[in-house]
Design an enzyme around this catalytic site. Structure first.
Site, PDB file in Angstrom:
ATOM      1  N   CYS A   2       6.966 -11.572  29.183  1.00 16.53           N
ATOM      2  CA  CYS A   2       6.345 -10.747  28.138  1.00 16.53           C
ATOM      3  C   CYS A   2       5.194  -9.923  28.725  1.00 16.53           C
ATOM      4  O   CYS A   2       4.437 -10.401  29.564  1.00 16.53           O
ATOM      5  CB  CYS A   2       5.798 -11.543  26.968  1.00 16.53           C
ATOM      6  SG  CYS A   2       7.016 -12.564  26.169  1.00 16.53           S
ATOM      7  N   ARG A  30       8.478  -7.239  32.658  1.00 15.23           N
ATOM      8  CA  ARG A  30       8.088  -8.607  32.313  1.00 15.23           C
ATOM      9  C   ARG A  30       8.942  -9.197  31.197  1.00 15.23           C
ATOM     10  O   ARG A  30       8.862 -10.389  30.908  1.00 15.23           O
ATOM     11  CB  ARG A  30       6.622  -8.649  31.887  1.00 15.23           C
ATOM     12  CG  ARG A  30       5.660  -8.185  32.958  1.00 15.23           C
ATOM     13  CD  ARG A  30       4.237  -8.227  32.446  1.00 15.23           C
ATOM     14  NE  ARG A  30       3.837  -9.576  32.147  1.00 15.23           N
ATOM     15  CZ  ARG A  30       3.323 -10.434  33.022  1.00 15.23           C
ATOM     16  NH1 ARG A  30       3.141 -10.058  34.258  1.00 15.23           N
ATOM     17  NH2 ARG A  30       3.001 -11.649  32.668  1.00 15.23           N
ATOM     18  N   TRP A  80      10.127 -11.254  26.248  1.00 13.74           N
ATOM     19  CA  TRP A  80      11.183 -12.052  26.893  1.00 13.74           C
ATOM     20  C   TRP A  80      11.268 -13.306  26.049  1.00 13.74           C
ATOM     21  O   TRP A  80      10.381 -14.159  26.085  1.00 13.74           O
ATOM     22  CB  TRP A  80      10.797 -12.371  28.326  1.00 13.74           C
ATOM     23  CG  TRP A  80      11.907 -12.928  29.152  1.00 13.74           C
ATOM     24  CD1 TRP A  80      12.805 -12.235  29.906  1.00 13.74           C
ATOM     25  CD2 TRP A  80      12.230 -14.313  29.343  1.00 13.74           C
ATOM     26  NE1 TRP A  80      13.659 -13.102  30.536  1.00 13.74           N
ATOM     27  CE2 TRP A  80      13.335 -14.372  30.216  1.00 13.74           C
ATOM     28  CE3 TRP A  80      11.708 -15.505  28.843  1.00 13.74           C
ATOM     29  CZ2 TRP A  80      13.916 -15.577  30.606  1.00 13.74           C
ATOM     30  CZ3 TRP A  80      12.283 -16.706  29.236  1.00 13.74           C
ATOM     31  CH2 TRP A  80      13.381 -16.731  30.109  1.00 13.74           C
ATOM     32  N   ASN A 106       1.730 -13.999  25.056  1.00 14.01           N
ATOM     33  CA  ASN A 106       2.591 -14.281  26.202  1.00 14.01           C
ATOM     34  C   ASN A 106       2.368 -15.744  26.572  1.00 14.01           C
ATOM     35  O   ASN A 106       1.223 -16.144  26.776  1.00 14.01           O
ATOM     36  CB  ASN A 106       2.206 -13.348  27.358  1.00 14.01           C
ATOM     37  CG  ASN A 106       2.788 -13.744  28.701  1.00 14.01           C
ATOM     38  OD1 ASN A 106       2.215 -13.465  29.726  1.00 14.01           O
ATOM     39  ND2 ASN A 106       3.919 -14.400  28.708  1.00 14.01           N
ATOM     40  N   GLY A 107       3.447 -16.522  26.632  1.00 12.74           N
ATOM     41  CA  GLY A 107       3.309 -17.937  26.986  1.00 12.74           C
ATOM     42  C   GLY A 107       4.112 -18.798  26.028  1.00 12.74           C
ATOM     43  O   GLY A 107       5.013 -18.304  25.342  1.00 12.74           O
ATOM     44  N   GLU A 488      18.847 -14.971  50.493  1.00 11.63           N
ATOM     45  CA  GLU A 488      18.265 -13.785  49.869  1.00 11.63           C
ATOM     46  C   GLU A 488      19.370 -12.763  49.540  1.00 11.63           C
ATOM     47  O   GLU A 488      19.352 -12.145  48.471  1.00 11.63           O
ATOM     48  CB  GLU A 488      17.206 -13.188  50.809  1.00 11.63           C
ATOM     49  CG  GLU A 488      16.518 -11.939  50.323  1.00 11.63           C
ATOM     50  CD  GLU A 488      15.790 -12.072  48.989  1.00 11.63           C
ATOM     51  OE1 GLU A 488      15.738 -13.172  48.424  1.00 11.63           O
ATOM     52  OE2 GLU A 488      15.314 -11.046  48.490  1.00 11.63           O
ATOM     53  N   LYS A 492      20.163 -11.503  45.704  1.00 13.43           N
ATOM     54  CA  LYS A 492      20.107 -10.102  45.284  1.00 13.43           C
ATOM     55  C   LYS A 492      21.368  -9.749  44.496  1.00 13.43           C
ATOM     56  O   LYS A 492      21.295  -9.096  43.461  1.00 13.43           O
ATOM     57  CB  LYS A 492      19.973  -9.150  46.480  1.00 13.43           C
ATOM     58  CG  LYS A 492      18.663  -9.143  47.206  1.00 13.43           C
ATOM     59  CD  LYS A 492      17.479  -8.610  46.414  1.00 13.43           C
ATOM     60  CE  LYS A 492      16.789  -9.710  45.694  1.00 13.43           C
ATOM     61  NZ  LYS A 492      15.463 -10.111  46.003  1.00 13.43           N
ATOM     62  N   GLU A 495      21.273 -11.447  41.008  1.00  8.94           N
ATOM     63  CA  GLU A 495      20.318 -10.987  40.004  1.00  8.94           C
ATOM     64  C   GLU A 495      20.541  -9.565  39.567  1.00  8.94           C
ATOM     65  O   GLU A 495      20.302  -9.249  38.399  1.00  8.94           O
ATOM     66  CB  GLU A 495      18.864 -11.238  40.422  1.00  8.94           C
ATOM     67  CG  GLU A 495      18.366 -10.483  41.618  1.00  8.94           C
ATOM     68  CD  GLU A 495      16.883 -10.787  41.900  1.00  8.94           C
ATOM     69  OE1 GLU A 495      16.469 -10.605  43.042  1.00  8.94           O
ATOM     70  OE2 GLU A 495      16.135 -11.194  40.987  1.00  8.94           O
ATOM     71  N   HIS A 511      32.880 -28.330  54.651  1.00  8.73           N
ATOM     72  CA  HIS A 511      32.543 -29.520  53.865  1.00  8.73           C
ATOM     73  C   HIS A 511      32.722 -29.277  52.370  1.00  8.73           C
ATOM     74  O   HIS A 511      32.138 -29.983  51.551  1.00  8.73           O
ATOM     75  CB  HIS A 511      31.115 -29.968  54.189  1.00  8.73           C
ATOM     76  CG  HIS A 511      30.954 -30.342  55.626  1.00  8.73           C
ATOM     77  ND1 HIS A 511      31.402 -31.543  56.136  1.00  8.73           N
ATOM     78  CD2 HIS A 511      30.466 -29.647  56.682  1.00  8.73           C
ATOM     79  CE1 HIS A 511      31.163 -31.580  57.442  1.00  8.73           C
ATOM     80  NE2 HIS A 511      30.607 -30.436  57.790  1.00  8.73           N
ATOM     81  N   LYS A 610      10.006 -10.331  35.830  1.00 12.25           N
ATOM     82  CA  LYS A 610       9.484 -10.371  37.197  1.00 12.25           C
ATOM     83  C   LYS A 610       8.483 -11.499  37.418  1.00 12.25           C
ATOM     84  O   LYS A 610       8.467 -12.118  38.473  1.00 12.25           O
ATOM     85  CB  LYS A 610       8.838  -9.036  37.561  1.00 12.25           C
ATOM     86  CG  LYS A 610       8.537  -8.971  39.045  1.00 12.25           C
ATOM     87  CD  LYS A 610       8.425  -7.576  39.537  1.00 12.25           C
ATOM     88  CE  LYS A 610       8.190  -7.518  41.027  1.00 12.25           C
ATOM     89  NZ  LYS A 610       9.372  -7.851  41.829  1.00 12.25           N
TER      90      LYS A 610
HETATM   91  O1  M6R Z   1       5.890 -13.775  41.989  1.00 12.20           O
HETATM   92  P1  M6R Z   1       6.595 -14.844  42.782  1.00 12.20           P
HETATM   93  O2  M6R Z   1       6.767 -14.497  44.195  1.00 12.20           O
HETATM   94  O3  M6R Z   1       5.940 -16.180  42.619  1.00 12.20           O
HETATM   95  O4  M6R Z   1       8.022 -14.946  42.119  1.00 12.20           O
HETATM   96  C1  M6R Z   1       8.953 -15.887  42.556  1.00 12.20           C
HETATM   97  C2  M6R Z   1      10.351 -15.550  42.065  1.00 12.20           C
HETATM   98  O5  M6R Z   1      10.373 -15.524  40.666  1.00 12.20           O
HETATM   99  C3  M6R Z   1      10.839 -14.202  42.606  1.00 12.20           C
HETATM  100  O6  M6R Z   1      10.801 -14.158  43.987  1.00 12.20           O
HETATM  101  C4  M6R Z   1      12.278 -13.927  42.128  1.00 12.20           C
HETATM  102  O7  M6R Z   1      13.151 -14.833  42.707  1.00 12.20           O
HETATM  103  C5  M6R Z   1      12.631 -12.470  42.485  1.00 12.20           C
HETATM  104  N1  M6R Z   1      12.805 -11.689  41.305  1.00 12.20           N
HETATM  105  C6  M6R Z   1      13.867 -12.352  43.262  1.00 12.20           C
HETATM  106  O8  M6R Z   1      14.184 -11.031  43.537  1.00 12.20           O
END
Ligand code: M6R
Length: 615
Positions: A2, A30, A80, A106-107, A488, A492, A495, A511, A610
């Protein structure tokens, strides 16, 4: 989770409505299920809410323009959803049933059900399914003309995480804020005051920002901001200067922030290396502020982070191990570390990595480590973020603001900072030879040009993405230094393209995972030249024998690897430890172009936000 925005007063160039809508647009990453604003207009508070994106909200506000003339204050929210479906009723701002209080949040309010039950028993009618309505109705019940004491009583009654921004019907020139756990930043420029979840939403007005602390409240008026503890005692506070440029938060000529941010990586790397090294020497002493003799006594090293930041720590772990295997190193995801019986103390150094500095699990993990007497360092991209303020020693990653939800340039910033930190730590311990130091710093310095060359290979990667966009899924395989990158690369694709994609150490395929292979599942094999190339290529061969299409990502010196793939991506050769730096961009571009092919919402992928500010 949020985004919140508030403004009271006369902002120089923009109307209050523009300030709030611009702020919501900047913070839409957010959360983007629904959005709303409450505007104090000539004849009361106008609450406008929609299900959908901020752009829809902008249209609705334009339609209501005549009713909102002369707006002098307002609050806004982009949601969110946590409690309650995505509906207009559940969208923020919420209003108390008597109309006295309008509030965004927010929370998560953990005791919202108890509050609700109590108030409903007293005849208050709740209209939403949200946890947020409870503080809203409760504040209206408590308030009897003294905002400070009502806010104080409210904040002390709530359990959970909250950033609250509030307007009272009978206080037209005030906005009140309070915070526990969820981020909140406020600012004033002499004629207006502002608040937001994210500092980037305020940079058009001022770069001097007040980050609201745990257990702190603020009163915003056109003339400035006053700060209070939750018990209502007022106190002074100094701003933190954030030297980010607001142009950095602009998409410029790019279709997506993600694409722009991918391209910024050579600069991020160069700036970070230049900041912490001189010719062939690494020196982070001043930036970290840890006593050098403390570093000498470290026996245990713990890396703690979430998501992409966690994968960055795996890169650092490999680099340290390759140079000195005497340290006891672990790299945990924060949501596990915080609930485990982890060792700590004066001989332990824990490094908490968080781009946003607001990730709830990483913050909780850092609090745990501090309570154990562990030496703690935070690595974050956001000056003034909670982790920066809570952990004694912070190293800033110098990536600049990252707007795309998918982390790209901040990963490069993190692995650069962590590499330098690793070298510095080993040097202080006496286990980094001058020749290794010079070799590795020289290697780092050569990387920006290599990254630039890789960016120029984009047409080829785009063509591969198109060719493979119909795959039912992807396996990313590699060994040792490539393993964090397989994770990673797979993340990507998940997501932003929403495609099933998994990462495996190449030796693990037999395995279990190999059972899934057929001609519709693409294997992306990371095979840099070097000692493990042949072993990884044997695993690739096993995948080929199961008809899986193969993409080989290799270094230009590894001629053997080319014959093993249906498609090949070649990147410049590096020090073996630095393959993640050069292997990263092709994987980011590959995911980006597949997501484009599939018409995904690249900068704001579904279900994600994010900053993950709740557990
Ligand atoms: O702000 P942070 O680095 O603590 O966030 C951690 C994860 O939420 C963040 O890296 C998330 O996995 C990314 N959106 C991936 O692209």
């Amino acid at each position: 989770m949020c985004g919140i925005m508030g403004c009271v007063g006369k902002s120089g160039r923009k109307s209050v409505i523009e300030v709030i809508l611009d702020g919501l647009e900047k913070q839409e990453y957010r959360g983007y299920d629904s959005a709303g604003v409450a505007l104090r207009c000539a004849d009361g508070v106008k609450n406008i809410k929609i299900v959908g994106r901020v752009s829809e909200l902008v249209k609705r506000v334009e339609e209501c323009a005549s009713e909102c003339a002369g707006t002098q204050s307002g609050i806004g929210h982009t949601r969110w959803a946590t409690h309650g479906a995505v509906t207009v009723t559940n969208a923020h701002p919420h209003e108390s049933c008597d109309g006295m209080v309008t509030l965004v949040h927010n929370g998560i309010i953990e005791n919202s059900r108890e509050i609700r039950a109590r108030l409903e028993a007293d005849g208050i009618k709740f209209v939403t399914e949200t946890d947020t309505e409870s503080p809203c109705q409760l504040l209206a019940r408590i308030y009897s003309g003294d905002a400070r004491s009502a806010m104080s009583e409210l904040c002390r009654s709530l359990v959970g995480a909250f950033a609250l921004v509030i307007m009272f019907r009978d206080r037209p020139n005030e906005i009140w804020c309070a915070r526990t756990a969820s981020p909140l930043v406020v600012a004033a420029d002499g004629s207006a005051s502002y608040c937001a979840s994210d500092p980037t939403a305020l940079l058009d007005y001022t770069h001097d920002l007040f980050f609201i602390e745990e257990g702190e409240m603020a009163e915003l008026t056109p003339n400035g901001v006053r700060f209070f503890d939750f018990d209502g005692t007022s106190h002074g506070k100094s701003p933190i200067h954030l030297d980010w440029d607001s142009v950095m938060t602009d998409k410029g000529r790019y279709d997506h922030f993600m694409r722009k941010e991918i391209e910024e990586q050579p600069d991020v790397l160069r700036l970070t290396v230049d900041t912490h090294t001189s010719l062939t020497n690494v020196d982070m002493g001043k930036s970290i502020g840890l006593p050098a003799d403390m570093m000498k006594n470290i026996r245990r090293l713990q890396f703690v982070a979430c998501g992409t930041s966690h994968y960055a720590t795996l890169v650092a772990r490999d680099i340290i191990e390759s140079l000195d295997n005497s340290l006891d190193i672990r790299a945990d995801v924060a949501s596990e570390y915080r609930y485990r019986n982890v060792p700590g103390g004066a001989d332990t150094l824990a490094v908490f990595v968080s781009q946003s500095g607001e990730t709830a699990d990483t913050l909780a993990a850092a609090r745990l480590a501090r309570s154990l007497g562990t030496n703690c360092i935070a690595v974050t991209n956001v000056r003034g973020s909670t982790i920066d303020r809570e952990v004694e020693h912070t190293i800033l990653s110098l990536a600049g603001p990252e707007i795309g939800v998918a982390a790209t340039k901040t990963f490069t910033g993190q692995i650069t900072i962590l590499t330098l930190l690793a070298l510095y730590l080993l040097k202080e311990k006496g286990s980094l030879s001058a020749s290794d130091e010079a070799r590795l710093i020289g290697g780092l310095r050569s990387l920006p040009a290599k990254l630039q060359a890789i960016l120029e290979d984009e047409p080829h990667i785009r063509a591969l993405a198109k060719k493979h966009s119909g795959s039912k899924g992807f396996f990313f395989i590699g060994r040792r230094e490539s393993v964090p990158l397989t994770m990673e690369g797979a993340l990507k694709l998940k997501e932003i393209a929403y495609l099933p994609s998994e990462a495996y150490p190449a030796g693990e395929m037999k395995h279990g995972p190999i059972a899934m292979l057929d001609e519709k599942l693409t294997v992306v094999a990371l095979v840099p030249g070097g000692d493990l190339s042949d072993k990884t290529l044997s695993n690739v061969e096993e995948c080929r024998a199961r008809s899986a299409p193969i993409i080989i990502l290799t270094t230009e010196d590894n001629d053997d690897a080319r014959d093993f793939g249906d498609d090949v991506i070649s990147v410049p050769r590096t020090e073996r430890e630095f393959f993640p730096f050069v292997g990263l961009i092709p994987l980011q571009l590959f995911a980006y172009h597949i997501a484009r092919e599939l018409g995904r919402d690249i900068d704001k992928p579904r279900n994600l936000a994010k900053s993950v500010t709740v557990e």
